[in-house]
Motif scaffolding. Sequence first.
Motif, PDB file in Angstrom:
ATOM      1  N   LYS A  34       0.805  -1.204   0.000  1.00 58.67           N
ATOM      2  CA  LYS A  34       0.000   0.000   0.000  1.00 58.67           C
ATOM      3  C   LYS A  34       0.843   1.262   0.000  1.00 58.67           C
ATOM      4  CE  LYS A  34      -4.073  -0.056   1.863  1.00 58.67           C
ATOM      5  NZ  LYS A  34      -4.881  -0.419   0.724  1.00 58.67           N
ATOM      6  N   SER A  35       2.142   1.128  -0.347  1.00 55.85           N
ATOM      7  CA  SER A  35       2.962   2.322  -0.392  1.00 55.85           C
ATOM      8  C   SER A  35       2.796   3.056  -1.706  1.00 55.85           C
ATOM      9  CB  SER A  35       4.431   1.961  -0.194  1.00 55.85           C
ATOM     10  OG  SER A  35       4.919   1.235  -1.289  1.00 55.85           O
ATOM     11  N   LYS A  36       2.428   2.339  -2.752  1.00 53.72           N
ATOM     12  CA  LYS A  36       2.160   2.939  -4.052  1.00 53.72           C
ATOM     13  C   LYS A  36       0.886   2.349  -4.605  1.00 53.72           C
ATOM     14  CE  LYS A  36       5.676   5.696  -4.912  1.00 53.72           C
ATOM     15  NZ  LYS A  36       5.502   7.119  -5.185  1.00 53.72           N
ATOM     16  N   GLU A  45       1.134  -6.733 -15.248  1.00 51.40           N
ATOM     17  CA  GLU A  45       2.092  -5.764 -15.746  1.00 51.40           C
ATOM     18  C   GLU A  45       3.012  -5.348 -14.617  1.00 51.40           C
ATOM     19  OE1 GLU A  45       0.606  -3.216 -19.271  1.00 51.40           O
ATOM     20  OE2 GLU A  45      -1.081  -3.361 -17.918  1.00 51.40           O
ATOM     21  N   SER A  46       3.828  -4.343 -14.858  1.00 42.06           N
ATOM     22  CA  SER A  46       4.894  -4.026 -13.924  1.00 42.06           C
ATOM     23  C   SER A  46       4.400  -3.495 -12.600  1.00 42.06           C
ATOM     24  CB  SER A  46       5.819  -2.974 -14.555  1.00 42.06           C
ATOM     25  OG  SER A  46       5.107  -1.750 -14.729  1.00 42.06           O
ATOM     26  N   GLY A  47       3.155  -3.050 -12.522  1.00 37.96           N
ATOM     27  CA  GLY A  47       2.631  -2.561 -11.260  1.00 37.96           C
ATOM     28  C   GLY A  47       3.013  -1.128 -10.979  1.00 37.96           C
ATOM     29  N   PHE A 284       5.642  -4.173  -4.374  1.00 36.64           N
ATOM     30  CA  PHE A 284       6.636  -5.248  -4.457  1.00 36.64           C
ATOM     31  C   PHE A 284       7.704  -4.900  -5.487  1.00 36.64           C
ATOM     32  CE2 PHE A 284       8.438  -9.145  -6.076  1.00 36.64           C
ATOM     33  CZ  PHE A 284       8.628  -9.922  -4.934  1.00 36.64           C
ATOM     34  N   THR A 285       7.267  -4.388  -6.630  1.00 36.73           N
ATOM     35  CA  THR A 285       8.202  -4.025  -7.691  1.00 36.73           C
ATOM     36  C   THR A 285       9.115  -2.895  -7.236  1.00 36.73           C
ATOM     37  OG1 THR A 285       6.597  -4.688  -9.375  1.00 36.73           O
ATOM     38  CG2 THR A 285       8.403  -3.260 -10.082  1.00 36.73           C
ATOM     39  N   GLN A 293      16.342  -3.942 -13.560  1.00 40.57           N
ATOM     40  CA  GLN A 293      15.850  -5.316 -13.708  1.00 40.57           C
ATOM     41  C   GLN A 293      14.334  -5.310 -13.828  1.00 40.57           C
ATOM     42  OE1 GLN A 293      16.285  -7.888 -10.272  1.00 40.57           O
ATOM     43  NE2 GLN A 293      16.877  -9.625 -11.548  1.00 40.57           N
ATOM     44  N   THR A 294      13.784  -6.219 -14.614  1.00 41.19           N
ATOM     45  CA  THR A 294      12.329  -6.312 -14.738  1.00 41.19           C
ATOM     46  C   THR A 294      11.763  -7.228 -13.662  1.00 41.19           C
ATOM     47  OG1 THR A 294      12.417  -8.223 -16.223  1.00 41.19           O
ATOM     48  CG2 THR A 294      12.515  -6.015 -17.235  1.00 41.19           C
ATOM     49  N   LEU A 295      10.464  -7.072 -13.402  1.00 36.99           N
ATOM     50  CA  LEU A 295       9.796  -7.945 -12.444  1.00 36.99           C
ATOM     51  C   LEU A 295       9.893  -9.389 -12.909  1.00 36.99           C
ATOM     52  CD1 LEU A 295       8.037  -8.366  -9.934  1.00 36.99           C
ATOM     53  CD2 LEU A 295       6.020  -7.887 -11.348  1.00 36.99           C
ATOM     54  N   LYS A 296       9.769  -9.600 -14.205  1.00 38.16           N
ATOM     55  CA  LYS A 296       9.843 -10.949 -14.763  1.00 38.16           C
ATOM     56  C   LYS A 296      11.181 -11.607 -14.434  1.00 38.16           C
ATOM     57  CE  LYS A 296       9.658 -13.421 -19.192  1.00 38.16           C
ATOM     58  NZ  LYS A 296       9.449 -13.280 -20.660  1.00 38.16           N
ATOM     59  N   LYS A 297      12.269 -10.878 -14.637  1.00 42.05           N
ATOM     60  CA  LYS A 297      13.594 -11.435 -14.376  1.00 42.05           C
ATOM     61  C   LYS A 297      13.823 -11.627 -12.885  1.00 42.05           C
ATOM     62  CE  LYS A 297      15.885  -9.705 -18.552  1.00 42.05           C
ATOM     63  NZ  LYS A 297      16.968  -8.825 -19.074  1.00 42.05           N
ATOM     64  N   TYR A 298      13.333 -10.682 -12.077  1.00 45.79           N
ATOM     65  CA  TYR A 298      13.515 -10.790 -10.622  1.00 45.79           C
ATOM     66  C   TYR A 298      12.837 -12.042 -10.083  1.00 45.79           C
ATOM     67  CZ  TYR A 298      13.222  -9.829  -5.647  1.00 45.79           C
ATOM     68  OH  TYR A 298      13.310  -9.938  -4.286  1.00 45.79           O
ATOM     69  N   LEU A 299      11.595 -12.277 -10.496  1.00 42.21           N
ATOM     70  CA  LEU A 299      10.853 -13.439 -10.006  1.00 42.21           C
ATOM     71  C   LEU A 299      11.480 -14.741 -10.499  1.00 42.21           C
ATOM     72  CD1 LEU A 299       7.196 -12.139 -10.484  1.00 42.21           C
ATOM     73  CD2 LEU A 299       8.381 -12.510  -8.309  1.00 42.21           C
TER      74      LEU A 299
END
Length: 419
Positions: A34-36, A45-47, A284-285, A293-299
């Motif tokens: 809930k910070s953003k 998507e990236s959020g 989270f992102t 780095q993208t969320l996809k690569k991080y996960l």
Amino acid sequence: MSEKKNTGKKAVIAVIVIALIVVIIALVAVISGKSKKGGSKSATESGTEAGSETMRSGQFDIDYAKQVTKLADYSGVAITVSNDYEINDTAKQTYLTNVLQSYGADAYKQVTDRDTVADGDYVKVDYTGYKDGKAFDGGSATDVMLDVTNNSQVGGSSFIDGFTKPLIGAKVGDKVKGDVTFPEDYGNDDLNGHTVTFEYTVKGIYSADPVALADMTDEQVNTVFGKAGVTTNAQLTTQIEKDLKQQLYSAEVDKIKSYMIDNSTVEIPDEYLQARLNEYIASFTKENVKDGQTLKKYLKSNYNMTVDQATEKWKENLTDQIKTEFIFGLIAEKENIKMDDDAFNSYVDYIVSASNGQFSKASEVYKYFGSGHKDEGKTYLKNQYLVNKAIDTVTEKANVTFEDGSAAPDTSSGSADAE
């Protein structure tokens, strides 16, 4: 080195402090998104923060009675918890051992009648790993307690074959070396299949017998826990009992929540769930995906999950959290649970103190939970306060037994507003 890339990092155990507020911790852990606030972008998507056409979750006016179409009977709920949560001498001793380890203190009895490491010993060491003569990242640790016989960290993970072998026969104060070869599939391209050299400094020999609570002097207690305000054996014993009761209470709350969710019917507006989900992904992102780095690569690299797989898991967790909020929000209304401003302010102060510096004052907490909108954040947290009080009410009235059929002790002092 561990097969899990162990670097000697100690387990984080929240102990010997003010009794934890279980539901707040769950709130911060699960609803940290809930910070953003999210926007019109989809959950996959990236959020990142999006357009103003999508409502923030804080703008929804939720009618609990409308959303909870069937409310389970919450008077005297019967639940069973594991006997692992029994509060007895064995539990106290195990807890003390974990506490001492988390504080970096000796948790096992030191051997003083000899200075040579033998099979069966625990040994405290500093170690550094060298590849081609140079120390490599993740290959060093200090004050690590090793089980030389089982080739593992005491209470932790196993090491690669032969890691503790050079310590047998070493003396306290010695520096010894040994070569080990990493598995081909270790998971680090720089180490897979490579032979490296570890250097150990032997700092002490210990038996497998843990330091007993009854044997700790006030001086020893003060040395380890004095900064936390625990200075005597009596205070330590009381605090351990309180913390164990808190753990039991947490287990009871989990059972109560599951029971109420399983036996109630709750409808969550799709738009509200989507807003909360997008908000979580955005946070989270922001907090984890760094340096382009993208969320996809991080996960993929950290969890071996796709964005869609992670999103489904987040959605599942949020669904249960929201159902909990709706169910116990309705119970708060039915039980006429009122807001206590002083207690609420203490509730928020605890969030500040437990944030490890993320928040320095209440207004920052409100802004965080309100996506930059302090009024929405304060309203949200007031609702959560009432939800937590309702959870306390139901849990205090529950019929709690252990798996062996014995009655669980009263845990009312471990409730959500306990200090």
